[in-house]
Design a protein around this motif. Sequence first.
Motif, mmCIF file in Angstrom:
data_model
loop_
_atom_site.group_PDB
_atom_site.id
_atom_site.type_symbol
_atom_site.label_atom_id
_atom_site.label_comp_id
_atom_site.label_asym_id
_atom_site.label_seq_id
_atom_site.Cartn_x
_atom_site.Cartn_y
_atom_site.Cartn_z
ATOM 1 N N ALA A 205 33.021 45.330 33.097
ATOM 2 C CA ALA A 205 33.550 44.138 33.760
ATOM 3 C C ALA A 205 33.505 42.938 32.828
ATOM 4 C CB ALA A 205 32.750 43.864 35.036
ATOM 5 N N PHE A 206 32.439 42.808 32.070
ATOM 6 C CA PHE A 206 32.329 41.707 31.115
ATOM 7 C C PHE A 206 33.420 41.785 30.057
ATOM 8 C CE2 PHE A 206 30.639 40.852 26.804
ATOM 9 C CZ PHE A 206 30.632 39.462 26.858
ATOM 10 N N LEU A 207 33.679 42.970 29.537
ATOM 11 C CA LEU A 207 34.708 43.136 28.514
ATOM 12 C C LEU A 207 36.092 42.814 29.059
ATOM 13 C CD1 LEU A 207 35.457 44.126 25.643
ATOM 14 C CD2 LEU A 207 35.592 46.437 26.588
ATOM 15 N N THR A 208 36.394 43.303 30.259
ATOM 16 C CA THR A 208 37.708 43.070 30.849
ATOM 17 C C THR A 208 37.924 41.595 31.173
ATOM 18 O OG1 THR A 208 37.606 45.298 31.808
ATOM 19 C CG2 THR A 208 39.267 43.791 32.684
ATOM 20 N N LEU A 209 36.915 40.966 31.748
ATOM 21 C CA LEU A 209 37.053 39.559 32.122
ATOM 22 C C LEU A 209 37.075 38.648 30.902
ATOM 23 C CD1 LEU A 209 34.645 39.583 35.184
ATOM 24 C CD2 LEU A 209 37.128 39.383 35.238
#
Length: 327
Positions: A205-209
């Motif tokens: 989620a951190f990478l995508t956001l």
Amino acid sequence: MIDRRTAGQEAAPQGAAPAPRRRRHHKPGRGALPYLLLLPALLAELLIHLVPMVTGIVMAFKQLTQFFIRDWSAAPWSGFDNFSVALEFNAPIGKALLNSFWVTCLFTVGSVGLSWLIGVAASIFTQDAFRGRGLLRAAFMLPYALPVFAAVITWSFMFQRDTGLINHLLHDQLHLTDDKPFWLIGDNSFWALLIVSVWKSWPFAFLTLTAGLQNIPRELYEAAALDGAGVWQQIRRITLPSLRPVNLVLVLVLFLWTFNDFNTPFVLFGKSAPQAADLISIHIYQSSFITWNFGQGSAMSVLLLLFLLLVTAVYLVATNRRRGEAE
């Protein structure tokens, strides 16, 4: 000056018709090259996913038990009996499946929600440049880069009652508990599973956001700051609405991954998970490979597939309708 187009060619007589240009002929089979390059991937997809899926659907309509393991094609057809038994929620098998379904739903909501929340907070925190930001981002991605089995086995050692790091920290160092709790059995097994799932899911989620934040113009934040908007107002009015298309895909992917997760509970608890952490993936595995009722387990798998397809379809229709109303 000699024209390059006519260089090396004899001049045509005056008044004569110009010589016809030669047409370039494409080599045969050149247009099929992209399809030939995709053919190995398509064959691998067929063998790894489609063939087992079709086989599992066929097995769901058979009375396939341990007596037909050698030749499962000889198992008698049972029709929808396996589905009827699984959906009979007043009977022991159906009641256990329903309990596993609700446990999985609660686990999925908690894992996806916490993973998204931590991912949003970490991506916003590392949005602005500061010293050591690259190193911090790399550290955030470690749980996602580690192999699942190695990471979950490490967590299983940390959750040991007498020798684990968790109880050593909570009981021996911080004195937050009266006694060392059991984490891998009983009701605490649900929280142990949730912690491990969030730990390995939130970096995605951190990478995508973080990638989504790169598309937000900095001028919007500068204009909002000039208008007197604080940090929270900028996040609420600019960041979250701009990340809505990314969040729509991210939440769906996290939901499907978490609801189908088998590796985490299997490595953490073994073949038989506690009732508090009895996810539906482990429940189907037990119905198939512990009780040797492969027909019953296949029927449960088909029901799970239909449920996920239904949820995905409803989610996509609802999000597309909301997007159309916003436009």
